[in-house]
Design an enzyme around this catalytic site. Structure first.
Site, PDB file in Angstrom:
ATOM      1  N   ASP A   1       0.829  21.554  52.633  1.00 39.25           N
ATOM      2  CA  ASP A   1       0.811  22.156  53.968  1.00 39.25           C
ATOM      3  C   ASP A   1       1.914  21.459  54.755  1.00 39.25           C
ATOM      4  O   ASP A   1       1.778  20.305  55.144  1.00 39.25           O
ATOM      5  CB  ASP A   1      -0.566  21.911  54.608  1.00 39.25           C
ATOM      6  CG  ASP A   1      -0.623  22.310  56.087  1.00 39.25           C
ATOM      7  OD1 ASP A   1       0.378  22.853  56.608  1.00 39.25           O
ATOM      8  OD2 ASP A   1      -1.669  22.073  56.724  1.00 39.25           O
TER       9      ASP A   1
ATOM     10  N   GLU B   1      -0.477  30.412  55.581  1.00 40.01           N
ATOM     11  CA  GLU B   1      -1.468  29.397  55.945  1.00 40.01           C
ATOM     12  C   GLU B   1      -2.876  29.979  56.103  1.00 40.01           C
ATOM     13  O   GLU B   1      -3.835  29.417  55.568  1.00 40.01           O
ATOM     14  CB  GLU B   1      -1.017  28.672  57.224  1.00 40.01           C
ATOM     15  CG  GLU B   1       0.205  27.794  56.969  1.00 40.01           C
ATOM     16  CD  GLU B   1       0.947  27.359  58.231  1.00 40.01           C
ATOM     17  OE1 GLU B   1       0.425  27.591  59.335  1.00 40.01           O
ATOM     18  OE2 GLU B   1       2.051  26.797  58.088  1.00 40.01           O
TER      19      GLU B   1
ATOM     20  N   LYS C   1       9.910  21.887  62.091  1.00 36.60           N
ATOM     21  CA  LYS C   1       9.512  23.147  61.446  1.00 36.60           C
ATOM     22  C   LYS C   1       9.932  24.336  62.328  1.00 36.60           C
ATOM     23  O   LYS C   1      10.226  25.420  61.829  1.00 36.60           O
ATOM     24  CB  LYS C   1       8.006  23.157  61.227  1.00 36.60           C
ATOM     25  CG  LYS C   1       7.464  24.394  60.527  1.00 36.60           C
ATOM     26  CD  LYS C   1       5.983  24.221  60.260  1.00 36.60           C
ATOM     27  CE  LYS C   1       5.347  25.451  59.648  1.00 36.60           C
ATOM     28  NZ  LYS C   1       3.912  25.227  59.366  1.00 36.60           N
TER      29      LYS C   1
ATOM     30  N   ASP D   1      -6.097  29.214  64.148  1.00 39.48           N
ATOM     31  CA  ASP D   1      -5.403  27.962  63.812  1.00 39.48           C
ATOM     32  C   ASP D   1      -4.744  27.367  65.054  1.00 39.48           C
ATOM     33  O   ASP D   1      -3.721  27.858  65.524  1.00 39.48           O
ATOM     34  CB  ASP D   1      -4.350  28.248  62.726  1.00 39.48           C
ATOM     35  CG  ASP D   1      -3.567  26.993  62.320  1.00 39.48           C
ATOM     36  OD1 ASP D   1      -3.713  25.939  62.969  1.00 39.48           O
ATOM     37  OD2 ASP D   1      -2.799  27.091  61.338  1.00 39.48           O
TER      38      ASP D   1
HETATM   39  P1  ADP Z   1      -0.016  21.208  62.885  1.00 36.71           P
HETATM   40  O1  ADP Z   1      -0.638  22.335  62.141  1.00 36.71           O
HETATM   41  O2  ADP Z   1       0.711  21.640  64.118  1.00 36.71           O
HETATM   42  O3  ADP Z   1       0.798  20.297  62.020  1.00 36.71           O
HETATM   43  P2  ADP Z   1      -2.583  19.790  63.027  1.00 36.71           P
HETATM   44  O4  ADP Z   1      -3.440  20.863  62.506  1.00 36.71           O
HETATM   45  O5  ADP Z   1      -2.462  18.557  62.215  1.00 36.71           O
HETATM   46  O6  ADP Z   1      -1.181  20.309  63.517  1.00 36.71           O
HETATM   47  O7  ADP Z   1      -3.173  19.405  64.475  1.00 36.71           O
HETATM   48  C1  ADP Z   1      -2.631  18.393  65.256  1.00 36.71           C
HETATM   49  C2  ADP Z   1      -3.299  18.424  66.598  1.00 36.71           C
HETATM   50  O8  ADP Z   1      -4.700  18.228  66.439  1.00 36.71           O
HETATM   51  C3  ADP Z   1      -2.806  17.341  67.545  1.00 36.71           C
HETATM   52  O9  ADP Z   1      -2.587  17.891  68.834  1.00 36.71           O
HETATM   53  C4  ADP Z   1      -3.992  16.373  67.575  1.00 36.71           C
HETATM   54  O10 ADP Z   1      -4.074  15.651  68.807  1.00 36.71           O
HETATM   55  C5  ADP Z   1      -5.156  17.319  67.436  1.00 36.71           C
HETATM   56  N1  ADP Z   1      -6.357  16.628  66.962  1.00 36.71           N
HETATM   57  C6  ADP Z   1      -6.515  15.911  65.823  1.00 36.71           C
HETATM   58  N2  ADP Z   1      -7.750  15.400  65.760  1.00 36.71           N
HETATM   59  C7  ADP Z   1      -8.398  15.782  66.894  1.00 36.71           C
HETATM   60  C8  ADP Z   1      -9.722  15.560  67.430  1.00 36.71           C
HETATM   61  N3  ADP Z   1     -10.612  14.817  66.790  1.00 36.71           N
HETATM   62  N4  ADP Z   1     -10.025  16.137  68.610  1.00 36.71           N
HETATM   63  C9  ADP Z   1      -9.127  16.875  69.284  1.00 36.71           C
HETATM   64  N5  ADP Z   1      -7.875  17.120  68.828  1.00 36.71           N
HETATM   65  C10 ADP Z   1      -7.516  16.575  67.658  1.00 36.71           C
HETATM   66 MG    MG Z   2      -1.185  23.532  60.660  1.00 37.02          MG
END
Ligand code: ADP
Ligand code: MG
Length: 636
Positions: free
Chosen positions: A25, A190, A88, A212
């Protein structure tokens, strides 16, 4: 003939050796890799420190050293220009396209080099770095993790991409894998990967919504599962809305509480505040309140943020995601009641308010059993495992959807759509076209993408020529134009003249792409302008028809004017004058009336010409010669 192998007595045959494959991913904020273990279960692979998420950040130091993930993030404050994050968003996009996007503020984009055409780069301590290179660094690190976990080189990987990624963005993702020396088994969407991780591919036919919410982006996808086959019915979202906005909203709240003007804070103080806000936000996913401190430069403040207050702060942002869900459902032609499963993806769906609101919107509890940060990588790993042939069951077919319509330019600057948006891919569509002029031997094909009626409102993807059409009268040639979009979203267009078989083909790989907000914008504009566009289209078509009629009548009068009596000629001339007077005006109805009048006034004349040419043909001429004659008549 192949010999059958028989194992030595007493020794058991080698078990079928498992092929090594992984799912990656490649996220805007975080990336991760998963593999299917011996027992058939997918698992995310951690690094030596036990971290599974690799922040998608790469730091390029002046000494040529490269740092990844958390180590790179630590350098972001001191050397932001040499630390690439959220790259990205730049994949497959041009400098021009990036300039207009505020999310990329702080980077100075430059053209990569002559050879890579439109690709953009960032000037870092170690020279120019493109999004493809930074992505390759992340991919290589994750592939290495999987290889050391599986104990050998990977046969291939499945990489996930947003469902709305266009040709250029998908191609750039493949390029990154090539740079990293990784064999790509397939790019999959995704949301589809997330549905697979929940095992929904084994469910009965149904509609699935995948919500998402990541760090910087929000995507909603509506999937249709039909006899084990997934099809993306529609996608939507907001390319500039995610958990980072929650963090900024918290910072805004804290500064207001403390009575501090954010303009008085240095960039690094603001960054520190954002980090503190993110920590508070994540705490609030588990607890009812979180402490927040500002101790930067001249100000010291500390306070308590309750979950109720936090909910109030982020409610408008969550509401925006819900509106996008409603629009996407509308695009798919569905109502919330039609959705059987709601799948949550992305770290920000851990926020309790998000879960609550999504549940209310769809009227059912979303799936939450699989970690929302990992669900996409896990689904990709399951797919990769199948694609290398580890699983003996039927191969799971994944179908994607075209984000924007594809078409061809026709006379008058109009676009004829060949494949409509949201069509499942792979797909092939063909349509017949013909020549506009007598004796025309070449055809310029202009391939466009977009929902609007006129080429100036669509995006030009490619132009190519079909040559060697035998000279014929206008409209006699039959040219079959075929569009084929493969499973990876790559488009190839071919044109073939049917009588001679001459053919021309092009594979469309534009060197830059569209981002989702542009797609959204193009779609929005097409809805808003639909009526206007239709009117414009009718007007242009009417003009084209009028011009063609004027040319045909003119040629016929030159050739056979003597077949008309003076009185008849006057009537025809008057009709020509009338049509010429209005053909460039804006009244479709007026042109249409004048066309009808000219057509009517030349009916008898046309009949006489027909008789004359039959008489000529009977004198030993072939119809082919007549066509060639007609062609040379108009050309002169
Ligand atoms: P991406 O798909 O953009 O790479 P992710 O799915 O990894 O991102 O999500 C990242 C986001 O999730 C960040 O904004 C992070 O602060 C938020 N995040 C991660 N864990 C938590 C949590 N426990 N509660 C709220 N937000 C969270
Ligand atoms: Mg993602």
């Amino acid at each position: 003939m192949a010999l059958l192998q028989i194992s030595e007595p007493g020794k058991s045959p080698m078990p079928h050796e498992k092929k090594r494959a992984a799912g990656i991913d490649l996220g805007t904020t975080n990336s991760l890799v998963a593999t299917v273990q011996a027992g058939g279960e997918a698992r995310v692979i951690a690094d030596a420190d036990g971290n599974t998420l690799l922040p998608s950040v790469v730091h390029y130091a002046a000494d040529g050293k490269r740092l990844l993930g958390d180590a790179a993030m630590l350098r972001a404050i001191a050397e932001p220009g040499s630390t690439l994050a959220s790259f990205k968003r730049w994949l497959g996009r041009s400098k021009h396209e990036l300039k207009s996007e505020s999310a990329n503020e702080g980077y100075e984009f430059v053209l990569a080099d002559e050879a890579s055409g439109n690709a953009v780069a960032v000037q870092t301590g170690a020279g120019k770095i493109t999004a493809v290179e930074a992505s390759a660094a992340i991919l290589a690190e994750l592939a290495a993790r999987a290889e050391s976990s599986l104990g050998g080189p990977l046969q291939g990987v499945v990489i996930t991409v947003p469902a709305y990624f266009d040709d250029a963005q998908r191609q750039a993702t493949r390029d990154a894998a090539r740079v990293a020396g990784i064999n790509v088994l397939r790019l999959i969407n995704e949301p589809t990967a997330a549905a697979v991780a929940y095992g929904l591919d084994n469910a009965n036919d149904r509609y699935i919504a995948v919500y998402d919410l990541g760090g910087g982006t929000f995507d909603i996808s509506i999937l249709q599962l039909s006899e084990g086959v997934f099809e993306v019915l529609a996608t939507g979202g907001d390319a500039a809305l995610g958990g980072d906005d929650f963090d900024r909203a918290i910072v805004g709240w804290a500064l207001a509480q403390a009575g501090i003007d954010s303009a008085t804070l240095s960039a690094s103080a603001q960054r520190e505040l954002l980090i503190a806000a993110r920590a508070a936000k994540q705490t609030l996913s588990e607890q009812d309140s979180a402490r927040l401190r500002i101790s930067a430069e001249h100000v010291k403040w500390q306070g308590e943020l309750s979950r109720a207050e936090f909910n109030k702060i982020v409610a408008p942002l969550v509401e925006q995601t819900l509106s996008a869900c409603r629009r996407c459902l509308g695009d798919a032609g569905l109502k919330t009641i039609d959705i059987a499963d709601v799948v949550l993806v992305g770290g920000s769906t851990r926020v309790p308010l998000v879960r609550e609101k999504v549940q209310v919107l769809f009227g059912k509890a979303p799936h939450v059993g699989v970690d929302p940060d990992k669900v996409v990588a896990l689904g990709a790993a399951l797919q990769a495992d199948r694609l290398v042939g580890n699983k003996q069951d039927k191969e799971l077919l994944l179908l994607d959807v075209l984000p924007l319509s594809l078409g061809i330019e026709t006379m008058g600057g109009l676009v004829e759509k060949i494949i409509h948006r949201n069509t499942a891919i792979p797909c092939t569509r063909a349509q017949e076209f013909t020549t506009y002029k007598d004796g025309q031997t070449a055809l310029l094909l202009h391939v466009l993408q977009g929902e609007r009626e006129r080429i100036k409102d669509c995006r030009s993807l490619a132009r190519f020529e079909l040559r060697g059409i035998p000279p014929m009268v206008a409209g006699a040639a039959r040219i079959q134009v075929s569009f084929a979009v493969d499973a990876n979203g790559m488009l190839s267009v071919s044109a073939q003249e049917e009588s001679t078989g001459v053919e021309s083909t092009i594979t469309v790989q534009p060197s830059y792409g569209l981002n989702e907000s542009q797609i959204t914008e193009m779609l929005r504009a097409s809805y808003e302008n639909a009526a206007d566009d239709r009117d414009q289209r009718a007007l242009i078509e009417q003009r084209v028809e009028a011009e063609a009629l004027l040319a045909a009548v003119g040629a016929a009068l030159n050739q056979d004017g003597d077949l008309l009596a003076d009185e008849e000629r006057k009537v025809v001339d008057a009709a020509i004058v009338q049509l010429r007077a209005c053909v460039n005006g804006n009244s479709t109805a007026e042109i249409s009336d004048a066309v009808a009048r000219l057509g009517h006034s030349t009916e008898a004349f046309a009949a006489r010409r027909m008789n004359k040419s039959i008489a000529r043909a009977l004198q030993g001429k072939r119809v082919d010669d007549l066509a060639a004659e007609a062609a040379s008549d108009t050309a002169s």
